[in-house]
Design a protein around this motif. Sequence first.
Motif, PDB file in Angstrom:
ATOM      1  N   ALA A  39      63.632 -25.947  48.272  1.00 41.92           N
ATOM      2  CA  ALA A  39      63.091 -24.862  49.091  1.00 41.92           C
ATOM      3  C   ALA A  39      61.730 -24.443  48.541  1.00 41.92           C
ATOM      4  CB  ALA A  39      64.055 -23.687  49.100  1.00 41.92           C
ATOM      5  N   GLY A  40      60.787 -24.245  49.457  1.00 42.09           N
ATOM      6  CA  GLY A  40      59.428 -23.888  49.069  1.00 42.09           C
ATOM      7  C   GLY A  40      58.487 -25.079  49.050  1.00 42.09           C
ATOM      8  N   SER A  41      59.033 -26.288  49.185  1.00 41.77           N
ATOM      9  CA  SER A  41      58.207 -27.505  49.201  1.00 41.77           C
ATOM     10  C   SER A  41      57.643 -27.729  50.597  1.00 41.77           C
ATOM     11  CB  SER A  41      59.033 -28.740  48.821  1.00 41.77           C
ATOM     12  OG  SER A  41      59.556 -28.622  47.535  1.00 41.77           O
ATOM     13  N   ARG A  42      56.398 -28.150  50.645  1.00 39.03           N
ATOM     14  CA  ARG A  42      55.795 -28.568  51.915  1.00 39.03           C
ATOM     15  C   ARG A  42      56.109 -30.048  52.080  1.00 39.03           C
ATOM     16  NH1 ARG A  42      52.904 -25.573  54.847  1.00 39.03           N
ATOM     17  NH2 ARG A  42      51.967 -26.485  56.681  1.00 39.03           N
ATOM     18  N   VAL A  43      56.600 -30.415  53.256  1.00 38.46           N
ATOM     19  CA  VAL A  43      57.070 -31.776  53.501  1.00 38.46           C
ATOM     20  C   VAL A  43      56.237 -32.430  54.605  1.00 38.46           C
ATOM     21  CG1 VAL A  43      59.050 -33.171  54.255  1.00 38.46           C
ATOM     22  CG2 VAL A  43      59.411 -31.213  52.746  1.00 38.46           C
ATOM     23  N   THR A  44      55.945 -33.701  54.407  1.00 36.89           N
ATOM     24  CA  THR A  44      55.260 -34.513  55.415  1.00 36.89           C
ATOM     25  C   THR A  44      56.173 -35.673  55.787  1.00 36.89           C
ATOM     26  OG1 THR A  44      53.071 -33.977  54.543  1.00 36.89           O
ATOM     27  CG2 THR A  44      53.238 -35.978  55.875  1.00 36.89           C
ATOM     28  N   ALA A  45      56.224 -35.964  57.090  1.00 43.38           N
ATOM     29  CA  ALA A  45      56.940 -37.142  57.580  1.00 43.38           C
ATOM     30  C   ALA A  45      55.901 -38.153  58.019  1.00 43.38           C
ATOM     31  CB  ALA A  45      57.849 -36.780  58.747  1.00 43.38           C
ATOM     32  N   SER A  46      55.880 -39.319  57.395  1.00 46.63           N
ATOM     33  CA  SER A  46      54.981 -40.410  57.782  1.00 46.63           C
ATOM     34  C   SER A  46      55.811 -41.415  58.567  1.00 46.63           C
ATOM     35  CB  SER A  46      54.379 -41.075  56.555  1.00 46.63           C
ATOM     36  OG  SER A  46      53.644 -40.126  55.811  1.00 46.63           O
ATOM     37  N   ARG A  47      55.360 -41.719  59.812  1.00 47.96           N
ATOM     38  CA  ARG A  47      56.148 -42.591  60.694  1.00 47.96           C
ATOM     39  C   ARG A  47      55.335 -43.775  61.168  1.00 47.96           C
ATOM     40  NH1 ARG A  47      57.819 -37.527  62.352  1.00 47.96           N
ATOM     41  NH2 ARG A  47      60.040 -37.219  62.065  1.00 47.96           N
TER      42      ARG A  47
END
Length: 173
Positions: A114-122
Amino acid sequence: MSALDEVLARAQRLVGRWEDEDCGTVTVKDFCRYAAALNDADYIRRAREQDAAGAPVEAPALFLAATMSWEDGPPEGELRPDGLAARESPCTDGLPVRQVHGGQSVRLLRAPVAGSRVTASRAVTSAERKQGRSGPFVLLGLATLFTTADGTELTAVDETIVVQEALDPAGAA
């Protein structure tokens, strides 16, 4: 050109092209909503206790792979006739096709906190025209890699989508 030929042509142009989506900052509330959908009261209790104590809170195991969208979601009228949002329908925009998921492989590398910024690379990884008992279809391979802002790999998902001609001209399944 048939709808399936168009799906195949679109997909082949995208093979290997990675696109990033900012999933935002994941929260304990997000994690607990997911756990509630799984009826995992023990996770919710532990997460809330850890959060109240100021301890890091890790997401449930399949949280990233199971989240279909990081947006509020489209209104029902914007869904495709097969019930999917445009985001879950690669290479099919405006075409009279229907889709089903053909399978998924998930590699859990590190739990998001929690608190992490997440990126989804597709990326589309493959596109093939096939013939089955029910007729022709296109088999799309997709890959998604979830990472944190510092590049830490969290979850990798490989999936296949089966695209078929719609049963009626409106695109309904």
